[in-house]
Design a protein around this motif. Sequence first.
Motif, PDB file in Angstrom:
ATOM      1  N   ILE A  25       0.788  -1.234   0.000  1.00  0.00           N
ATOM      2  CA  ILE A  25       0.000   0.000   0.000  1.00  0.00           C
ATOM      3  C   ILE A  25       0.822   1.286   0.000  1.00  0.00           C
ATOM      4  N   LEU A  70      -8.592  -2.037   7.420  1.00  0.00           N
ATOM      5  CA  LEU A  70      -8.241  -2.484   6.072  1.00  0.00           C
ATOM      6  C   LEU A  70      -8.901  -3.820   5.731  1.00  0.00           C
ATOM      7  N   HIS A  78      -9.842   3.127   2.764  1.00  0.00           N
ATOM      8  CA  HIS A  78      -9.398   3.617   1.450  1.00  0.00           C
ATOM      9  C   HIS A  78      -8.741   4.991   1.605  1.00  0.00           C
ATOM     10  N   THR A  81      -5.241   4.664   3.200  1.00  0.00           N
ATOM     11  CA  THR A  81      -4.171   4.227   2.308  1.00  0.00           C
ATOM     12  C   THR A  81      -3.823   5.264   1.244  1.00  0.00           C
ATOM     13  N   ARG A 140      -4.977  -3.932   0.014  1.00  0.00           N
ATOM     14  CA  ARG A 140      -5.344  -3.330   1.304  1.00  0.00           C
ATOM     15  C   ARG A 140      -5.767  -4.397   2.302  1.00  0.00           C
TER      16      ARG A 140
END
Length: 158
Positions: A25, A70, A78, A81, A140
Amino acid sequence: MVSMSLHLLWTSADSLIVAFALASIVPRRHVLPLILMFGVCDALGSALGVSVPVAGGLAVVALISCGALLVLRLPVAHRLTQAAGWVYVLPPLLAMDNVVSHAPDHIGLVALSSAAMAGLGFSCGATALGWWNASPESGRSFAGACLLVAGSVLAFGG
């Protein structure tokens, strides 16, 4: 000598696992600074050598919380990351095991061990992702599972 080596490996294992997770990530430009931060923060943690049991708990909570976000694919994961800055909080948090379980390790060896383990984690994580061809969403989830493992290792192993 053997106990010192085992202590170095144990307190560097979290850097290996978290770096492995982050490989899926974190943009590549953040890898080298993070490797250096893992080494420096663990060395500073060992140099402090004070008992701060609450701090170790903070690292566990942060890793497990990020991992759960995650894995559960919550919308905030989201956003998490997308902003790479949050990963720079992890090396100081992971250094707490060095503070809490202070052993008479040479500070340079601690830095080298943690940086090497983080480098190995990033390399292995990137290699695994290359073989797997994971989508960003799968990456993720994979990172989340690794962060959950790292938090568990810190909670139950330390």
